[in-house]
Write an enzyme that holds these catalytic residues in place. Structure first.
Site, PDB file in Angstrom:
ATOM      1  N   CYS A 180       0.820  -1.212   0.000  1.00  0.00           N
ATOM      2  CA  CYS A 180       0.000   0.000   0.000  1.00  0.00           C
ATOM      3  C   CYS A 180       0.855   1.263   0.000  1.00  0.00           C
ATOM      4  CB  CYS A 180      -0.921   0.009   1.209  1.00  0.00           C
ATOM      5  SG  CYS A 180      -1.673  -1.611   1.506  1.00  0.00           S
ATOM      6  N   CYS A 182     -13.173   0.336   7.771  1.00  0.00           N
ATOM      7  CA  CYS A 182     -12.291  -0.174   6.708  1.00  0.00           C
ATOM      8  C   CYS A 182     -12.364   0.726   5.486  1.00  0.00           C
ATOM      9  CB  CYS A 182     -12.723  -1.578   6.285  1.00  0.00           C
ATOM     10  SG  CYS A 182     -12.901  -2.739   7.662  1.00  0.00           S
ATOM     11  N   SER A 183     -11.220   1.036   4.895  1.00  0.00           N
ATOM     12  CA  SER A 183     -11.227   1.767   3.629  1.00  0.00           C
ATOM     13  C   SER A 183     -11.744   0.825   2.540  1.00  0.00           C
ATOM     14  CB  SER A 183      -9.821   2.267   3.283  1.00  0.00           C
ATOM     15  OG  SER A 183      -8.928   1.180   3.199  1.00  0.00           O
ATOM     16  N   LYS A 188     -10.137   6.218   3.733  1.00  0.00           N
ATOM     17  CA  LYS A 188     -11.447   5.772   4.194  1.00  0.00           C
ATOM     18  C   LYS A 188     -12.579   6.231   3.289  1.00  0.00           C
ATOM     19  CE  LYS A 188     -14.559   4.104   6.746  1.00  0.00           C
ATOM     20  NZ  LYS A 188     -15.312   3.952   5.487  1.00  0.00           N
ATOM     21  N   HIS A 239      -9.000   3.727  -1.708  1.00  0.00           N
ATOM     22  CA  HIS A 239      -7.647   3.210  -1.494  1.00  0.00           C
ATOM     23  C   HIS A 239      -7.232   2.252  -2.624  1.00  0.00           C
ATOM     24  CE1 HIS A 239      -4.042   1.868   0.306  1.00  0.00           C
ATOM     25  NE2 HIS A 239      -4.494   0.973   1.139  1.00  0.00           N
TER      26      HIS A 239
END
Lengths: 389, 389
Positions: free
Chosen positions: B86, B209-210, B331, B335
């Protein structure tokens, strides 16, 4: 431009190791690299880890650099993965050199690793195929041998070169590889065997193709002012350059030459203030035999269409005036994708320091390494040299 | 150390785009980036392309940088992919900054891309899972939400923090994301909705959670002496730093803090000659809400265990003294893994130049971006600033 030194180098055996994980292969290369550092290597001296891998054979696709660094006691050291298919190792070294030149790090461990022998034939085809254009090459059914076969056909026909010159590359590199105890296919082959191997993608037969291999390689680089902490006989990075091209063959200007190699070597020669005639020996990217012929010409070792004459005259053979792939090359030493570009530099480190044993080049002041991504979408060239005596 | 300028920045919409390929997402971001260059951008000015991606959602695993560069007319430009899960985008920018500081390139296009929405839920779990330790986390059944849930449990229990503070992060970032037309989940959520969402991995629920997103982002960087060819109002890279840690959670010293973030920010602050109190606004890596709380503390915005008070006081909200994730963060903005680190810098480029519209920070002289690889095996921090008026 600050000077960058190579102060240590090592590699695992290349081959078929079903009982070894990527961690163990990496640890074997790291241990040999650490042992090669004349004044010893404390892990605390390592500021960062740069890793080249296409994807560790699909095992650890995310952050493999952090995983492997941690495995050899380098946790909490910043790490990063570089990927340009078969040139991943060369580009890892290139980015590490940038970081040292920028003054950010003093000492960087550069590594390459791949584990390909666990994969099924279909899976290998997939992992090679992803280095070409997915939409217009892989999913259209073009294999990697097929891509290089198209280049070979074009080259042989354009310059009216007989197919035997492909086999001559294979025979030569296997003759070198026999002298390298790290080599995957460590056996002599005759020109007849090379010519009569089963066809893979006409005109490339089995002995025109490098093997899929497990393996890892490491080099330790340092800024000029720190090099003496590690050794009195560093190998210097005299020049380097990267090149690029369309990923898909059908978009390219030329099929009998790699623009990426030409541009990368031009930049490396310019930076080093040297030309092809100054090079004493080279490790070039012979993933398929045709690739070595193209490399001779793209690197300026001869004129267009004259690569065969270098083989006829024995110039690029051990004992010749410009020996190429004394390690055995990808063809005999093996081709664990991400490890290849780093292993080329490991070989050059040994050669330039006169430590290459039976396969030692007689002249060994200036060497060149040449690492190609896939079919030439990217390429990177380094020119390395030792201090004058 | 040479100064590096950011002279252009742009991003695609983030979201769910079944009809767009990675090439089209990248082209959308590149076009916006080119259009943002005040004096215009000729493709000939671009010396190299650095791309961050975990793996383009599995589509083009080898040499995606060459594929995408070629698609927008940058064939024959050297390119390379950087990968740290990420944090791939942030590390692509970092390596590009090294190359410009080293004097190798004058102008570099840095990009990030990911295409995740085509994947099945199982495949997404796989592509997220490969950013943790394959042997000891993914194959043992630990999901990424599970990894962050373990960190969240540890943090909440150690500092006796009620779970509602996780939801407060979600509510704040969605309130910001509503103001960003590029955001994937562009809608306000109430604190009640955030608290009552279905549980994913206790204590993290769906709104902690994103999302998985499609998207791309680009920034154009330049050496100091070339910046004026592009703009009179560059954003300067004042400091940067990378950090590392064990990839697997069970090996780490601490679960309520990321060593990689602490080390990366320490290095960035030192290089910039600044401290946390000098930062006007930040984009931090809120892949899960707990990650934003950890980031407040690891970046030095508050003391250990005091992250909740920043939320209570509205300090990190638009209008507060240190607004965090005005873009909506991972978020709400979304992402797309490799794009995230670059998109954070796109947001900071707009904010520091006063071009962020409804979500513009009032103080915007110095900003920080913070990008984490997976669960913290790697991290990178940039401190950016504009010229004084």
């Amino acid at each position: 431009m600050r000077r960058v030194a190579i102060v240590g180098a090592g590699q695992s055996r290349f081959g078929d190791f079903p009982g070894m994980s990527i961690k163990e292969l990496f640890a074997e290369a790291y241990a040999e690299c650490a042992a090669s550092v004349d004044r010893g290597l404390s892990p605390k001296a390592i500021d960062a880890v740069f890793l080249g891998t296409l994807g560790t054979g699909g095992f650890q696709l995310g952050q493999p650099a952090a995983l492997l660094a941690s495995h050899v006691g380098l946790a909490e050291v910043p790490s990063v993965r570089l990927e340009n298919a078969c040139a991943s190792g060369g580009f890892a070294l290139l980015s590490a050199v940038y970081a040292v030149c920028a003054g950010v790090y003093r000492t960087v461990l550069v590594a390459g690793v791949e584990k390909m022998r666990d994969l099924s034939a279909d899976h290998v085809r997939y992992w090679l195929g992803v280095s070409g254009d997915t939409e217009y090459e892989r999913l259209a059914g073009l294999t990697f041998a097929g891509i290089y076969a198209m280049m070979a056909r074009h080259y042989l026909s354009r310059y009216d070169v007989p197919r035997i010159y492909l086999s001559k590359v294979a025979e030569k590199n296997h003759a070198h590889g026999v002298l390298n105890k790290k080599a995957h296919l460590r056996r002599q082959i005759s020109l007849e065997e090379a010519q009569n191997a089963p066809m893979v993608a006409d005109p490339l037969n089995l002995f025109d193709c490098s093997p899929t291999s497990d393996g890892a390689a490491c080099v330790l680089i340092s800024s000029e002012d720190y090099a003496a902490r590690f050794t009195d006989r560093p190998v210097w990075v005299l020049g380097y350059g990267a090149g690029g091209d369309h990923l898909a063959l059908h978009d390219r200007r030329d099929w009998k030459s790699l623009v990426a190699t030409r541009d990368a070597s031009k930049r490396a020669y310019e930076m080093a203030g040297l030309g092809p005639t100054d090079i004493d020996l080279a490790e070039v990217h012979d993933c398929f035999t045709i690739a070595e012929l193209l490399a001779y010409e793209d690197l300026g070792f001869c004129n267009r269409g004259e690569a065969p004459s270098l083989l006829d005259k024995g110039i690029t053979r051990l004992g010749g005036s410009l020996p190429v792939n004394l390690s055995g090359g990808l063809k005999s030493k093996g081709h664990p994708l991400g490890a290849t570009g780093v292993a080329q530099v490991v070989e050059m480190f040994l050669q330039l320091r006169g430590q290459a044993g039976d396969r030692q080049a007689s002249k060994h002041r200036t060497g060149l390494t040449h690492n190609v991504g896939g079919s030439g979408g990217t390429a990177v060239v380094f020119i390395l040299g030792r201090d004058l005596d």
